[in-house]
Design a protein around this motif. Structure first.
Motif, PDB file in Angstrom:
ATOM      1  N   SER A   1      19.536  60.064  70.425  1.00  0.00           N
ATOM      2  CA  SER A   1      20.753  59.915  71.223  1.00  0.00           C
ATOM      3  C   SER A   1      20.697  60.779  72.484  1.00  0.00           C
ATOM      4  CB  SER A   1      21.985  60.235  70.375  1.00  0.00           C
ATOM      5  OG  SER A   1      23.183  59.936  71.064  1.00  0.00           O
TER       6      SER A   1
ATOM      7  N   ASP B   1      25.937  67.692  74.870  1.00  0.00           N
ATOM      8  CA  ASP B   1      26.156  66.265  74.695  1.00  0.00           C
ATOM      9  C   ASP B   1      26.112  65.513  76.024  1.00  0.00           C
ATOM     10  OD1 ASP B   1      28.604  66.602  75.974  1.00  0.00           O
ATOM     11  OD2 ASP B   1      29.815  66.252  74.190  1.00  0.00           O
ATOM     12  N   LYS B   2      26.416  64.234  75.986  1.00  0.00           N
ATOM     13  CA  LYS B   2      26.307  63.366  77.150  1.00  0.00           C
ATOM     14  C   LYS B   2      27.234  63.790  78.282  1.00  0.00           C
ATOM     15  CE  LYS B   2      24.490  59.593  78.935  1.00  0.00           C
ATOM     16  NZ  LYS B   2      23.039  59.483  79.178  1.00  0.00           N
TER      17      LYS B   2
ATOM     18  N   SER C   1      25.083  45.283  62.631  1.00  0.00           N
ATOM     19  CA  SER C   1      24.495  45.903  63.825  1.00  0.00           C
ATOM     20  C   SER C   1      23.723  47.132  63.371  1.00  0.00           C
ATOM     21  CB  SER C   1      25.585  46.296  64.835  1.00  0.00           C
ATOM     22  OG  SER C   1      26.433  47.288  64.287  1.00  0.00           O
TER      23      SER C   1
ATOM     24  N   PRO D   1      24.236  53.571  63.806  1.00  0.00           N
ATOM     25  CA  PRO D   1      23.927  54.731  64.657  1.00  0.00           C
ATOM     26  C   PRO D   1      23.426  55.909  63.823  1.00  0.00           C
ATOM     27  CG  PRO D   1      26.123  53.847  65.124  1.00  0.00           C
ATOM     28  CD  PRO D   1      25.653  53.208  63.860  1.00  0.00           C
TER      29      PRO D   1
ATOM     30  N   ARG E   1      29.035  50.924  67.098  1.00  0.00           N
ATOM     31  CA  ARG E   1      27.757  50.606  67.702  1.00  0.00           C
ATOM     32  C   ARG E   1      27.065  51.863  68.198  1.00  0.00           C
ATOM     33  NH1 ARG E   1      29.036  46.578  65.502  1.00  0.00           N
ATOM     34  NH2 ARG E   1      28.985  44.430  66.275  1.00  0.00           N
ATOM     35  N   ASP E   2      25.756  51.784  68.230  1.00  0.00           N
ATOM     36  CA  ASP E   2      24.961  52.896  68.744  1.00  0.00           C
ATOM     37  C   ASP E   2      25.289  53.128  70.208  1.00  0.00           C
ATOM     38  OD1 ASP E   2      23.148  54.892  68.633  1.00  0.00           O
ATOM     39  OD2 ASP E   2      21.400  53.629  68.306  1.00  0.00           O
ATOM     40  N   SER E   3      25.409  54.395  70.597  1.00  0.00           N
ATOM     41  CA  SER E   3      25.676  54.738  71.990  1.00  0.00           C
ATOM     42  C   SER E   3      25.226  56.166  72.244  1.00  0.00           C
ATOM     43  CB  SER E   3      27.169  54.603  72.304  1.00  0.00           C
ATOM     44  OG  SER E   3      27.906  55.659  71.728  1.00  0.00           O
ATOM     45  N   PRO E   4      24.951  56.515  73.514  1.00  0.00           N
ATOM     46  CA  PRO E   4      24.501  57.877  73.845  1.00  0.00           C
ATOM     47  C   PRO E   4      25.550  58.948  73.567  1.00  0.00           C
ATOM     48  CG  PRO E   4      24.022  56.341  75.632  1.00  0.00           C
ATOM     49  CD  PRO E   4      24.931  55.637  74.687  1.00  0.00           C
ATOM     50  N   GLU E   5      26.794  58.526  73.352  1.00  0.00           N
ATOM     51  CA  GLU E   5      27.847  59.502  73.083  1.00  0.00           C
ATOM     52  C   GLU E   5      27.808  59.999  71.636  1.00  0.00           C
ATOM     53  OE1 GLU E   5      28.475  56.618  74.799  1.00  0.00           O
ATOM     54  OE2 GLU E   5      28.459  57.737  76.697  1.00  0.00           O
ATOM     55  N   LEU E   6      27.170  59.255  70.759  1.00  0.00           N
ATOM     56  CA  LEU E   6      27.130  59.622  69.349  1.00  0.00           C
ATOM     57  C   LEU E   6      26.002  60.616  69.086  1.00  0.00           C
ATOM     58  CD1 LEU E   6      27.846  56.158  67.681  1.00  0.00           C
ATOM     59  CD2 LEU E   6      29.434  58.038  68.117  1.00  0.00           C
TER      60      LEU E   6
ATOM     61  N   TYR F   1      26.334  56.520  59.777  1.00  0.00           N
ATOM     62  CA  TYR F   1      26.185  57.435  60.922  1.00  0.00           C
ATOM     63  C   TYR F   1      26.559  58.861  60.526  1.00  0.00           C
ATOM     64  CZ  TYR F   1      27.788  59.914  65.089  1.00  0.00           C
ATOM     65  OH  TYR F   1      28.017  60.876  66.046  1.00  0.00           O
TER      66      TYR F   1
END
Length: 450
Positions: free
Chosen positions: A177, A431-432, A169, A172, A132-137, A116
């Motif tokens: 994102s 960002d998110k 997994s 990311p 894990r992949d997430s919208p915060e990254l 990542y």
């Protein structure tokens, strides 16, 4: 008479650009992003998943003890003072076009967290293989380039293939994102080396013609002009832009031509190698020729029981045979071929090539004849795109364990890349949590820029 302020979507910015409007009409964020003079038009990232060993490639230690130096010997190149592994003889004649950054370091020792980091330029909150992949990254490099660059009609800004890398997994950093799906890469998993290589995404159903799609696009444009709903609703807006992009790709002659590897001479295809990775590198050159700004080619994460460059020496198989039989030969064939091809076509000066993984390998060979993860000091190879030629930045200590000079981090690599593309590394994305975030927290490595 005052000028009415009208919010501009990304698609409308492209329309404005096509009409030749003054850059004074552009929002401040885009003006900031394009404030630097570009030296590179495109980037090709050859991503070496698993972590290549610097000791068996570009930072050998022939005077170190055997458990550090390994079994391969260095050979001289056409640039005095620069040597490479004996298994990479073709690199000796093209190393004069390259920059070797031998002092990259960070602290992420797990594939997912280091992967990542190296795909985005942002260190994850923790060094955890369970990341894990997430919208915060953060988004992938190419997605940022898509956000801050003016797109060329009918050609995606960012293309990636032919694997989705993962270790337990999905790693990311391979998509847009929080920037939104409209900035995702054009991603596919079809094998470029396949005899029937083609992309379903670029093939029209038999009962739909290009003209019919264009008619539908014109109808959508008319409806869009009559309604503000698509502009006011964020989700609908994203769907609208994605639809426009999909139609543009479906009707793009340039992109179809780029993906048609049968247009290449058999001799050229053979030079790259009839492998998925080799033909993927050839496709990268063709995509750049067609106007794609960012291409990521992932080396296979798993082939015949081997995890890419992850040469621990597992399954009772020492590291050396893995390197000798597959990794070093495929590198010796593809990397110099791509660089030579770009140079001969006059494209290398405007194409930035990066050859890198998520980290390097340990100085000491382990008890199963392999090397483990080592992010504390490793090498990134760069070439073209406004860089110096035949240059080494930084150095490692006598055992290759830590930087002895010129220490830099992934975010410095990303800042250098953005600057060469003419994108201000200090440009901000939201960002998110609706916070401004610089696209790079590093500084360009001035010493390597021509």
């Amino acid at each position: 008479m005052g000028i009415e302020h009208i919010p501009l979507s990304r698609r409308k910015l492209l329309q404005v650009g096509a009409l030749g409007m003054s850059s004074l009409m552009l929002p401040p964020a885009l003006l900031q992003a394009s404030s630097n003079k570009a030296k590179a038009k495109s980037v090709i990232l050859l991503y070496q998943w698993g972590g290549p060993s610097q000791f068996e490639t570009f930072d050998m230690k022939p005077d170190a003890p055997a458990e550090i130096r390994g079994t391969f010997k260095p050979i001289s190149t056409k640039v005095p003072g620069i040597s490479v592994c004996e298994m990479l003889p073709r690199m000796t004649n093209i190393i004069d076009q390259c920059v070797l950054v031998k002092s990259v370091q960070h602290t992420m020792k797990n594939h997912n967290s280091a992967g990542y980091y190296s795909l985005t330029g942002f260190a994850p909150p923790t060094d955890d293989q369970r990341l894990r992949d997430s919208p915060e990254l953060a988004p992938a490099f190419g997605c940022v380039v898509d956000k801050f660059s003016q797109a060329r009609p009918g050609v995606p800004t960012f293309v990636s293939y032919p694997y989705s890398i993962s270790d337990g997994s999905i790693t990311p950093g391979q998509h847009a994102s929080f920037l939104g799906k409209v900035h995702n890469p054009f991603f596919f998993t079809e094998d470029p080396a396949g005899k029937e290589f083609k992309l379903p995404e670029l093939t029209l159903p038999g009962n739909i013609s290009s003209q019919r799609l264009e008619d539908r696009k014109e109808m959508l444009k008319m409806l869009d002009q009559q309604s503000r709903v698509l502009e006011q609703h964020a989700l609908a807006k994203g769907m609208d832009e994605s639809f426009q992009r999909a139609v543009s790709l479906l009707t793009s002659k340039e992109l179809k031509e780029a993906f048609d590897l049968s247009k290449e001479k058999k001799k050229v295809r053979a030079q790259y190698g009839e492998t998925t990775y080799g033909q993927g590198c050839l496709l990268a050159r063709r995509l750049v020729q067609a106007g794609v700004k960012f291409v990521t080619v992932y080396i296979s994460p798993y082939i015949s029981g081997e995890w890419g460059w992850d040469t621990h020496g597992f399954q009772n198989q020492p590291m050396d045979p893995i390197l000798k039989k597959r990794l070093l030969p495929i590198t010796n064939q593809t990397l110099p071929t791509l660089l030579e091809d770009l140079k001969e076509r006059g494209m290398l000066e405007e194409t930035l090539v990066l050859w890198m993984g998520e980290f390097g390998r340990t100085p000491k060979i382990n008890n199963i004849a392999g090397r483990d993860h080592w992010p504390e000091c490793y090498t990134v190879l760069m070439a073209g795109g406004g860089l110096k030629k035949g240059y080494v930045h930084g150095s490692s200590d006598k055992n290759g364990a830590f930087p002895a000079s010129g220490a830099c981090r992934i975010e410095d690599i990303s800042a250098t890349m953005y600057e060469l593309l003419g994108i201000d590394p200090n440009s901000e994305m939201i960002d998110k949590l609706n916070r401004p975030l610089p696209i790079s927290r590093g500084k360009p490595i001035r010493e390597i820029i021509a």
